[in-house]
Design an enzyme around this catalytic site. Structure first.
Site, PDB file in Angstrom:
ATOM      1  CG  ASP A   1      -2.355   0.379   0.802  1.00  0.00           C
ATOM      2  OD1 ASP A   1      -2.494   1.121  -0.178  1.00  0.00           O
ATOM      3  OD2 ASP A   1      -3.306  -0.057   1.462  1.00  0.00           O
ATOM      4  CB  THR A   2       1.549   3.491  -2.186  1.00  0.00           C
ATOM      5  OG1 THR A   2       2.414   2.373  -2.326  1.00  0.00           O
ATOM      6  CG2 THR A   2       2.299   4.733  -2.605  1.00  0.00           C
ATOM      7  CB  ILE A   3      -0.357   8.008   0.587  1.00  0.00           C
ATOM      8  CG1 ILE A   3       1.010   8.657   0.869  1.00  0.00           C
ATOM      9  CG2 ILE A   3      -0.874   7.243   1.796  1.00  0.00           C
ATOM     10  CD1 ILE A   3       1.223  10.024   0.295  1.00  0.00           C
TER      11      ILE A   3
END
Length: 562
Positions: A371-373
């Site tokens: 996951d990442t932003i």
């Protein structure tokens, strides 16, 4: 009769569960809402609290870079499942003064004292969790590089909103509560993780107020003492102490030697629009490669969601990702043929290998998990920031210096052990990176700042967003809401070219007739809930300068302007 009616109703509803529960007056039927439109400034992030902080900074006289730093700091607190100051950062910045794009690679390197031989003695690949995949966190240095070059307001002003939220608490959002709970099994055994994120013996629930006083103290030290507090001061010494005490290799010297690099973005023109990405060690050029291959097809005539469009896209992705597996790595350690890979001539040579009647059995099974932003900001002067930040695999390695309040990333997992491969592990080397920001210009003017989170999903979705806008005429929100195509491999070893064709996952909204025809062409279809990424974007009208914002409906994000 009543029972029969209920059964039929249930069957019909379940078979059309993807249909919106309302009719839109304007826009495509799959659009979740209208675009956000504003003149003075815009922010689009994956958390409303971060978006609001960005707007506060803009209204206080800060520019787009100031707003991006402030919002990213908030995201590290409220969305630790995707990012934080233990991770890396990449950015593409449009500077209105010089009318130019700038690229920043703020990714960290592997520990100098960790050898390839030692890693091989521990297993056949670098593990996902624990001390071995930890590399230098580059995000904080990235903030200060951006601020020194373009910022206006003092760094202390930019970090204060996050310090306040960390001390006083914030309500945890629905999706983050879900991901926090999923993070326990892989990370709870590592020192400091439970103490920071599970103070009550469990993860916080949706709507519950969560505080992180240790992170507040860390950010306050950075705000008061500057960049060197993290890389050469007390924070660096505490990371060094923690890693030595827990079997790790990341050291004070690794942190002290860290530097970010300003780099030139690279581009390819797609039907009159210049699409910009950063060169490796990231995977951005794969999006350009896919678009170059797709430009040779009449995508508009194929039609959105058609069998031919989906098939051609998947086959183009396979070609681009085979090169990704072969070449992408730290350019300081190998000569990567970037210009060739993103050239029109190269795509022209490869395109004839695409058989429109049959799926190819070549595939690179690169990592999808993680996951990442992604976030983007824009200001009244015309500055725009495209920024992506991540720990990798959600909350990273699990290694959590309790006194500091954040998890260290596990990007080192993406190295491989293949002799002679550009991405083979070596000390003081940057690993292959999945996170990529994107930008589009038109006739030399800034048009679009955008990104899509999620491992190997990212270049695939970058290409799809561009085609949605350029070929299919969607607006900015529709382009993100439209059902997506995801091709993945059947296993995970980085650098390995698979020969099984992989899997195609299609979001709800793609009909059964299309799915059946794809299967006839040899594609293996598989559901992949939650793997289609998360999108934010800001578009600038080329004539009026008005900003249009859009945010991901699959997650908690918000686009807002003033």
């Amino acid at each position: 009769m009543k029972k029969l009616f209920l059964c039929l109703t249930t069957l019909l509803c379940s078979s059309a569960s993807f249909v919106q529960a309302y009719d839109r007056i304007t826009g495509s039927e799959f659009a979740s809402r209208s675009e956000v439109i504003a003149q003075n400034g815009m922010a689009a992030t994956s958390q409303p609290l971060a978006t609001q902080v960005a707007l506060d900074i803009l209204k206080a006289g800060g520019n787009a870079v100031d707003a991006a730093i402030a919002a990213n700091a908030v995201l590290g607190l409220v969305e630790p499942t995707g990012n934080g100051i233990g991770g890396d950062l990449f950015a593409i910045i449009w500077d209105a003064k010089t009318q130019k794009l700038y690229g920043l690679n703020a990714s960290g390197r592997s520990p100098q004292s960790l050898s390839l031989d030692y890693l091989k003695s521990q297993g056949d690949k670098i593990p996902a969790y624990g001390p071995l995949p930890v590399s230098v966190p580059g995000a904080v240095d990235g903030w200060f590089e951006m601020h020194q070059k373009f910022g206006k307001l003092p760094m202390a002003n930019l970090l204060q909103p996050t310090i306040d939220y960390a001390r006083n608490g914030f309500p945890v959002s629905e999706l983050i509560a879900y991901y926090l709970d999923r993070s326990i099994s892989a990370r709870a055994k590592y020192p400091g993780f439970k103490e920071v994120y599970m103070p009550n013996g469990r993860m916080p629930l949706k709507g519950e107020i969560f505080r992180n006083s240790a992170l507040a103290n860390t950010l306050e030290k950075i705000a008061n003492e500057g960049r060197d507090a993290f890389y050469k001061g007390d924070i660096a010494r505490e990371i060094d102490r923690y890693m030595k005490a827990n079997g790790g290799f990341l050291s004070y010297q690794d942190l002290a030697d860290h530097r970010s690099d300003w780099i030139e973005p690279v581009s390819s023109n797609y039907r009159g629009y210049d699409v910009w990405e950063l060169p490796p060690n990231g995977q951005g050029i794969a999006a350009l490669h896919i678009l170059n291959l797709m430009e040779g097809f009449d995508v508009k005539a194929m039609g959105f969601g058609s069998v031919d469009y989906i098939h051609a896209f998947v086959e183009a992705k396979k070609i681009a990702f085979a090169d990704r597996a072969k070449f992408y790595a730290d350019p300081d350690f190998s000569d990567i043929p970037v210009a060739k890979i993103i050239s029109k001539n190269y795509a022209d040579q490869q395109r004839p290998s695409i058989n429109m009647a049959k799926a190819a059995k070549r595939d690179h099974a690169g990592p999808v998990d993680g996951d990442t932003i992604y976030m983007t900001t824009a200001d009244k002067a015309g500055n725009m920031v495209s920024l992506i930040q991540s720990n990798f695999r959600g909350m990273g390695s699990g290694m959590t210096p309790e006194k500091l309040g954040f998890v260290l990333q596990n990007r080192g997992e993406l190295f491989n052990f293949i002799d002679g491969h550009p991405n083979q592990y070596a000390p003081a080397k940057r690993p292959f990176h999945t996170i990529i920001p994107a930008f589009v210009t038109k006739d030399g003017k800034p048009w679009l700042s955008f990104g899509v989170m999620g491992g190997a999903t990212q270049p695939q979705m970058h290409a799809q967003i561009v085609m949605n806008l350029v070929d299919f005429g969607m607006n900015l929100q529709e382009a993100g809401d439209a059902p997506r195509i995801l091709h993945t491999g059947s296993s995970q070893p980085t650098g390995e070219i698979m020969l099984d064709g992989g899997f195609v996952s299609l979001e709800s909204g793609t009909g059964q007739a299309v799915r059946r025809e794809l299967a006839k062409r040899g594609h293996v279809l598989r559901d992949s809930l939650g793997a289609f990424g998360g999108y934010q974007a800001i578009l600038r009208d080329l004539e009026s300068g008005v900003y249009y914002g859009a945010s991901e409906t699959r997650k908690d994000g918000q686009a807002a302007g003033y």
